[in-house]
Design a protein around this motif. Structure first.
Motif, mmCIF file in Angstrom:
data_model
loop_
_atom_site.group_PDB
_atom_site.id
_atom_site.type_symbol
_atom_site.label_atom_id
_atom_site.label_comp_id
_atom_site.label_asym_id
_atom_site.label_seq_id
_atom_site.Cartn_x
_atom_site.Cartn_y
_atom_site.Cartn_z
ATOM 1 N N ALA A 218 4.610 6.926 14.464
ATOM 2 C CA ALA A 218 4.039 6.948 13.110
ATOM 3 C C ALA A 218 3.373 5.611 12.809
ATOM 4 O O ALA A 218 3.774 4.575 13.333
ATOM 5 C CB ALA A 218 5.140 7.224 12.077
ATOM 6 N N PRO A 231 -5.500 10.589 4.476
ATOM 7 C CA PRO A 231 -4.601 11.730 4.709
ATOM 8 C C PRO A 231 -3.669 11.996 3.537
ATOM 9 O O PRO A 231 -3.442 13.155 3.176
ATOM 10 C CB PRO A 231 -3.835 11.321 5.968
ATOM 11 C CG PRO A 231 -4.727 10.367 6.674
ATOM 12 C CD PRO A 231 -5.417 9.607 5.584
ATOM 13 N N THR A 294 1.771 19.316 13.026
ATOM 14 C CA THR A 294 1.913 19.126 11.587
ATOM 15 C C THR A 294 0.691 19.602 10.802
ATOM 16 O O THR A 294 0.809 20.401 9.866
ATOM 17 C CB THR A 294 2.168 17.641 11.287
ATOM 18 O OG1 THR A 294 3.375 17.244 11.942
ATOM 19 C CG2 THR A 294 2.315 17.402 9.798
ATOM 20 N N THR A 295 -0.491 19.131 11.153
ATOM 21 C CA THR A 295 -1.691 19.524 10.406
ATOM 22 C C THR A 295 -2.039 20.994 10.596
ATOM 23 O O THR A 295 -2.310 21.693 9.602
ATOM 24 C CB THR A 295 -2.873 18.628 10.790
ATOM 25 O OG1 THR A 295 -2.544 17.261 10.498
ATOM 26 C CG2 THR A 295 -4.122 19.011 10.011
ATOM 27 N N THR A 298 0.270 22.993 8.421
ATOM 28 C CA THR A 298 -0.080 22.870 7.003
ATOM 29 C C THR A 298 -1.255 23.776 6.653
ATOM 30 O O THR A 298 -1.226 24.520 5.666
ATOM 31 C CB THR A 298 -0.432 21.404 6.672
ATOM 32 O OG1 THR A 298 0.679 20.565 7.020
ATOM 33 C CG2 THR A 298 -0.746 21.240 5.197
ATOM 34 N N ASP A 346 7.085 14.114 8.659
ATOM 35 C CA ASP A 346 6.206 14.552 9.741
ATOM 36 C C ASP A 346 5.107 13.536 10.029
ATOM 37 O O ASP A 346 4.681 13.388 11.178
ATOM 38 C CB ASP A 346 5.543 15.885 9.385
ATOM 39 C CG ASP A 346 6.492 17.067 9.485
ATOM 40 O OD1 ASP A 346 7.619 16.880 9.960
ATOM 41 O OD2 ASP A 346 6.088 18.170 9.079
ATOM 42 N N ARG A 347 4.627 12.850 8.986
ATOM 43 C CA ARG A 347 3.464 11.988 9.138
ATOM 44 C C ARG A 347 3.798 10.504 9.144
ATOM 45 O O ARG A 347 3.176 9.730 9.868
ATOM 46 C CB ARG A 347 2.462 12.274 8.003
ATOM 47 C CG ARG A 347 1.811 13.652 8.098
ATOM 48 C CD ARG A 347 1.073 13.999 6.824
ATOM 49 N NE ARG A 347 0.340 15.254 6.956
ATOM 50 C CZ ARG A 347 0.899 16.462 6.826
ATOM 51 N NH1 ARG A 347 2.195 16.572 6.540
ATOM 52 N NH2 ARG A 347 0.166 17.556 6.983
ATOM 53 N N TRP A 348 4.770 10.086 8.310
ATOM 54 C CA TRP A 348 5.012 8.655 8.131
ATOM 55 C C TRP A 348 6.468 8.246 8.367
ATOM 56 O O TRP A 348 6.834 7.103 8.112
ATOM 57 C CB TRP A 348 4.590 8.239 6.720
ATOM 58 C CG TRP A 348 3.131 8.470 6.470
ATOM 59 C CD1 TRP A 348 2.088 7.727 6.934
ATOM 60 C CD2 TRP A 348 2.545 9.536 5.705
ATOM 61 N NE1 TRP A 348 0.892 8.251 6.514
ATOM 62 C CE2 TRP A 348 1.136 9.361 5.754
ATOM 63 C CE3 TRP A 348 3.060 10.611 4.978
ATOM 64 C CZ2 TRP A 348 0.254 10.221 5.112
ATOM 65 C CZ3 TRP A 348 2.185 11.476 4.354
ATOM 66 C CH2 TRP A 348 0.791 11.280 4.417
ATOM 67 N N SER A 406 -5.650 16.040 6.614
ATOM 68 C CA SER A 406 -4.379 15.343 6.379
ATOM 69 C C SER A 406 -3.723 14.836 7.647
ATOM 70 O O SER A 406 -2.574 14.405 7.630
ATOM 71 C CB SER A 406 -3.405 16.276 5.643
ATOM 72 O OG SER A 406 -3.058 17.390 6.458
ATOM 73 N N SER A 407 -4.431 14.888 8.758
ATOM 74 C CA SER A 407 -3.857 14.438 10.023
ATOM 75 C C SER A 407 -3.710 12.924 10.036
ATOM 76 O O SER A 407 -4.578 12.196 9.548
ATOM 77 C CB SER A 407 -4.749 14.886 11.184
ATOM 78 O OG SER A 407 -4.226 14.457 12.420
ATOM 79 N N VAL A 408 -2.597 12.467 10.597
ATOM 80 C CA VAL A 408 -2.296 11.042 10.690
ATOM 81 C C VAL A 408 -2.131 10.676 12.153
ATOM 82 O O VAL A 408 -1.561 11.443 12.929
ATOM 83 C CB VAL A 408 -1.007 10.693 9.910
ATOM 84 C CG1 VAL A 408 -0.618 9.237 10.108
ATOM 85 C CG2 VAL A 408 -1.190 10.986 8.437
ATOM 86 N N THR A 411 1.295 11.528 14.606
ATOM 87 C CA THR A 411 2.154 12.335 13.746
ATOM 88 C C THR A 411 3.503 12.599 14.393
ATOM 89 O O THR A 411 3.608 12.867 15.572
ATOM 90 C CB THR A 411 1.476 13.674 13.433
ATOM 91 O OG1 THR A 411 0.249 13.411 12.761
ATOM 92 C CG2 THR A 411 2.345 14.531 12.551
#
Length: 424
Positions: A218, A231, A294-295, A298, A346-348, A406-408, A411
């Motif tokens: 992350a 995101p 994740t993305t 979503t 999931d992202r951070w 919203s993809s990071v 992830t």
């Protein structure tokens, strides 16, 4: 449900160590299941049951009493930002215990309100209670204590929360059949205080684990930078539009079916079957999370929300087909609840979960509060409820497109062995 609760400490994979297992306070999960059922059932679901009696007894308009309830939802979203930050730093015990006390006090104020301003003040307290005791703080607690197996814990708590209307709507109706609405709220306030204050005060006493390090997968950024990132902003917009469309559709499903010639009882059964689908959706989320990124997950779930809303708009009958569409819509809603609960980790990662999830959820909560008024306002100008549902489906479709952004980088996958550790 009991079997799920007692087996939650057995990891489904090798990610959790013995130290992590020992750090999980075993009383927390059953306590939060109890308090979610009770809190949602009394503070949230009792109102629609009692509102006709409130307006009949007081002479206050339905729009006025509903505005007070919507105020509570808006307050909950705004206050949830500070609640999340406090839980990140100090843990959930003090916040959730105080929230339970605020909820019971708010209901007493509502019950004794001699005029609308006092009635609104009671719902303001109830909104603070929602912020401090509903899903968001419970998710923050479980995400810190149960990571990296937090998805299973979150699933169990949302399954319990799904029983709130099943338990307390009939109980509220039974009390209201023998008592005034004021006395009913006083009884419910006593139940809320008796069950939730001690549960939060006693079961959440375990030491609060230190904030986990940011996983290598992350981005290592401070919360302020994350909140300003593209995101995060796009995800917040997508969730807000999706929440507005979802809650407006739920609120107006009964009028939609009545407008098509079905009885109120048939419409209510279709709505109830949607609730059953919601429970099914929550059971399906963990397998879905293991098989999707994740993305994409979503985008898929928000898009499915759009499609099921459009199906309800376009299918005139027969009734069995409409009921099936309601079940499918409920299944998607159940998945969306857990999608939002896991969006931050999931992202951070879980380091700033409470703070970030509070900021992410506040606009969506406000949108859900405004949805009933907006749906009623838009239905006639759009030409009826089928056209309204098509409009809501379009909004959800726009949300799905926005969610693609919203993809990071890096992830974190749900259930991954690279998830943040829980310290003893």
């Amino acid at each position: 449900m009991l079997r799920l609760v007692t087996s939650i400490d057995t990891p489904s994979h090798g990610a959790a160590t013995d130290a992590q297992e020992r750090s999980r306070p075993r009383a927390v999960l059953p306590a939060l299941c109890l308090t979610q059922i009770t809190g949602w059932g009394i503070v949230y679901y009792a109102f629609p049951v009692l509102n006709p009696q409130i307006t009949a007894a007081t002479g206050w308009s339905t729009s006025l009493t509903t505005a007070a309830f919507s105020l509570a939802l808006v307050v909950s979203g705004v206050a949830g930002i500070g609640v999340g930050r406090t839980i990140d730093r100090h843990g959930p015990r003090a916040v959730m215990t105080a929230g339970s006390a605020a909820g019971a006090t708010g209901l007493v104020v509502i019950a004794l309100a001699p005029n609308p301003p006092v009635f609104f003040a009671g719902w303001l307290l109830a909104g603070l209670s929602m912020a401090a005791t509903f899903y968001q703080p419970a998710f923050a607690a479980l995400t810190r204590w149960w990571a990296p197996d937090h998805v299973r814990a979150l699933t169990i708590v949302t399954l319990a929360g799904g029983l709130a209307s099943t338990v307390f709507a009939p109980l509220t109706a039974t009390l209201a059949a023998h008592l005034t609405w004021r006395d009913t709220y006083l009884v419910l306030a006593a139940i809320l205080a008796a069950l939730t204050i001690p549960a939060h005060a006693l079961a959440l006493r375990a030491p609060w684990p230190p904030a986990p390090p940011v996983p290598a997968t992350a981005p290592d950024e401070p919360p302020a930078a994350i909140v300003r990132s593209r995101p995060f902003v796009l995800l917040g917009v997508a969730f807000t539009l999706s929440a507005f469309a979802m809650y407006a559709a739920v609120i107006t499903l009964v009028p939609l079916l009545v407008e098509r010639g079905y009885t109120t009882t048939q419409a209510a059964w279709a709505l109830g079957l949607g609730g059953a689908g919601q429970t099914l959706g929550r059971l399906l989320y963990a397998p879905l999370a293991r098989r999707t990124g994740t993305t994409p997950r979503t985008v898929i779930l928000v898009a499915l929300g759009s499609l099921t809303t459009a199906a309800l708009a376009l299918i005139p009958g027969p009734y069995a087909l409409l009921a099936a569409a309601s079940v499918l819509a409920g299944t998607v809603r159940g998945n969306l609840t857990l999608l939002q609960a896991t969006a931050v980790t999931d992202r951070w990662g879980a380091r700033h979960y409470g703070h970030l999830s509070g900021l992410l959820g506040a606009p969506a909560m406000a949108a859900s509060a405004l949805a009933p008024f907006a749906a009623a306002l838009f239905a006639a100008p759009l030409g009826g409820h089928p056209a309204l549902f098509l409009f809501l489906a379009t909004l959800a479709g726009v949300a799905a497109v926005i969610a693609t952004g919203s993809s990071v980088r890096g992830t974190v996958r749900v259930g991954s062995t690279q998830g943040p550790p829980v310290h003893p």
